[in-house]
Design an enzyme around this catalytic site. Sequence first.
Site, PDB file in Angstrom:
ATOM      1  N   TYR A  53       0.849  -1.198   0.000  1.00  0.00           N
ATOM      2  CA  TYR A  53       0.000   0.000   0.000  1.00  0.00           C
ATOM      3  C   TYR A  53       0.873   1.232   0.000  1.00  0.00           C
ATOM      4  CZ  TYR A  53      -5.016  -0.173  -0.018  1.00  0.00           C
ATOM      5  OH  TYR A  53      -6.307  -0.237  -0.436  1.00  0.00           O
ATOM      6  N   GLU A  55      -0.471   4.787  -0.555  1.00  0.00           N
ATOM      7  CA  GLU A  55      -1.287   5.991  -0.795  1.00  0.00           C
ATOM      8  C   GLU A  55      -0.444   7.244  -0.601  1.00  0.00           C
ATOM      9  OE1 GLU A  55      -4.718   5.737   1.741  1.00  0.00           O
ATOM     10  OE2 GLU A  55      -5.776   4.422   0.347  1.00  0.00           O
ATOM     11  N   ASP A 198      -5.762  14.193 -25.097  1.00  0.00           N
ATOM     12  CA  ASP A 198      -5.799  12.792 -24.700  1.00  0.00           C
ATOM     13  C   ASP A 198      -5.105  11.989 -25.795  1.00  0.00           C
ATOM     14  OD1 ASP A 198      -6.393  10.168 -24.222  1.00  0.00           O
ATOM     15  OD2 ASP A 198      -8.536  10.483 -23.853  1.00  0.00           O
ATOM     16  N   THR A 224      -2.935   6.553 -22.086  1.00  0.00           N
ATOM     17  CA  THR A 224      -2.830   5.191 -21.576  1.00  0.00           C
ATOM     18  C   THR A 224      -1.382   4.770 -21.795  1.00  0.00           C
ATOM     19  OG1 THR A 224      -3.354   4.244 -23.718  1.00  0.00           O
ATOM     20  CG2 THR A 224      -5.199   4.559 -22.200  1.00  0.00           C
ATOM     21  N   LYS A 227      -1.347   1.130 -25.101  1.00  0.00           N
ATOM     22  CA  LYS A 227      -1.695   1.117 -26.532  1.00  0.00           C
ATOM     23  C   LYS A 227      -0.397   1.242 -27.331  1.00  0.00           C
ATOM     24  CE  LYS A 227      -6.333   2.586 -25.391  1.00  0.00           C
ATOM     25  NZ  LYS A 227      -7.397   3.605 -25.499  1.00  0.00           N
ATOM     26  N   ARG A 233      -1.220  -2.157 -18.771  1.00  0.00           N
ATOM     27  CA  ARG A 233      -2.478  -1.404 -18.785  1.00  0.00           C
ATOM     28  C   ARG A 233      -2.410  -0.329 -17.720  1.00  0.00           C
ATOM     29  NH1 ARG A 233      -5.368  -4.220 -22.059  1.00  0.00           N
ATOM     30  NH2 ARG A 233      -6.872  -2.533 -22.109  1.00  0.00           N
TER      31      ARG A 233
HETATM   32  C1  LIG Z   1      -8.398   3.926 -24.673  1.00  0.00           C
HETATM   33  C2  LIG Z   1      -8.703   5.345 -24.455  1.00  0.00           C
HETATM   34  C3  LIG Z   1      -8.968   5.854 -23.179  1.00  0.00           C
HETATM   35  C4  LIG Z   1      -9.244   4.990 -21.963  1.00  0.00           C
HETATM   36  O1  LIG Z   1      -8.330   4.114 -21.592  1.00  0.00           O
HETATM   37  P1  LIG Z   1      -8.710   2.892 -20.606  1.00  0.00           P
HETATM   38  O2  LIG Z   1      -7.370   2.478 -20.127  1.00  0.00           O
HETATM   39  O3  LIG Z   1      -9.431   1.897 -21.428  1.00  0.00           O
HETATM   40  O4  LIG Z   1      -9.546   3.443 -19.516  1.00  0.00           O
HETATM   41  C5  LIG Z   1      -9.128   7.217 -23.038  1.00  0.00           C
HETATM   42  N1  LIG Z   1      -9.044   8.032 -24.095  1.00  0.00           N
HETATM   43  C6  LIG Z   1      -8.816   7.582 -25.335  1.00  0.00           C
HETATM   44  C7  LIG Z   1      -8.739   8.548 -26.467  1.00  0.00           C
HETATM   45  C8  LIG Z   1      -8.649   6.220 -25.574  1.00  0.00           C
HETATM   46  O5  LIG Z   1      -8.466   5.782 -26.815  1.00  0.00           O
END
Ligand SMILES: *Cc1c(COP(=O)(O)O)cnc(C)c1O
Length: 411
Positions: A53, A55, A198, A224, A227, A233
């Site tokens: 933990y 936090e 994002d 993220t 990807k 993840r």
């Molecule tokens: C995949 C994605 C997310 C969210 O990611 P998670 O890990 O699935 O919560 C947010 N914004 C965009 C543009 C994405 O493609």
Amino acid sequence: MEMNFINETDPEVAELIDKELIRQQNTIELIASENIASKAVMAAAGTVLTNKYAEGKPYKRFYNGCDLVDQIETLAVERVKKLFGVEHANVQPHSGAQANMAVFFYALKHGDTVLGMDLSNGGHLTHGSPVNFSGMYFNIVSYGVNEYGEIDYNNVEKLALEHKPKMIICGASNYSKIIDFKRFKEIADKVGAYLMADIAHIAGLVAGGVHPSPVGYADFITTTTHKSLRGPRGGVIMCSKEHAAGIDKAVFPGIQGGPLEHIIAAKAIAFKEALKPEFKEYAAQIVKNAKALAQSLMDENIDIVGNGTENHVMTIDLRKTGKTGKDVANLLERVGITANKNTVPNDPQSPFITSGVRIGTPAVTTRGFKEDDMIEVGKIIASAITVCDNEVALENLKARAKKLCDKYPLY
Ligand SMILES: *Cc1c(COP(=O)(O)O)cnc(C)c1O
């Protein structure tokens, strides 16, 4: 992978994991948001760090015994700051959705107006979809794409001037053009809005220098790590020093409890991998492969939204074939190719059926696929769409897909 330990305790789960490995080995993964993490990244995610933990922030924790996780998290933070050239980073968000939620929590008040990209036009759920917290608790105004799959920046500006959003979101889950962050910043400045970029999908391309960076334009950058960045993840938020304390507080105690230090260790490793010169080659190859795949499909008389791609992703437009995205995504799975159905601009079908299939190249590029292989993948997809009722022909296509998989082992 410590499969032996799993097998001793739980053969049922072990067998399913084994089968999933085989499934991944034997399919061509074209889901644009997926990738294949390195063994080191996966190993870190399965360590004793899961027991801890922690936090709070490194060296300012609410628990004792954090000295080593403090060092690990600091490594992750310093590496990601270097990778993207940012002043501040928080590596604790459990996922991309959590990263976005934390930015909303810091930058906005309940009911504030947000201008984001519509989900069916390529945006993400967290950019204001009515079924998501973002759409439920904020006043959402959405922009979309034109028939060529491009953002109409003049329309974004018009909407911004009209609705005076507190925050504008750029970045998408299905957008095949280069995003003009400078233009978005100019629009945000005109109305005094925050700009959030994002880069969940394109982070690996930005890190690898094959897509322009939002750094210097966006107030908040979320991503993220699993990807195109090819890590575990998870999520990350980046910002200037000005917003650092506020963003950190929004993540914890705002929306999360204890951070996942095992995943943060895996993130640190992924950032180290992404800082290597080879990662630049990888990112460049993702784009080369996507362009080769788009060209191959178009040569086979398959339509692509916007007639190609400038990044890692594209949408097959099935409208002239009379087939739906749902049917074709299922058909592709039968021949050993995984992809997902997706709407096309002005889609006549519902989001559950759709007239498109989204495909992307980060995962196959990790396996080692090159342009020639992508041409073959394009031919397999095009044939599958045409011979879809012929069992023998489909079996033949499946064998061709399998041959490519055998050529490039997963691990
Ligand atoms: C995949 C994605 C997310 C969210 O990611 P998670 O890990 O699935 O919560 C947010 N914004 C965009 C543009 C994405 O493609």
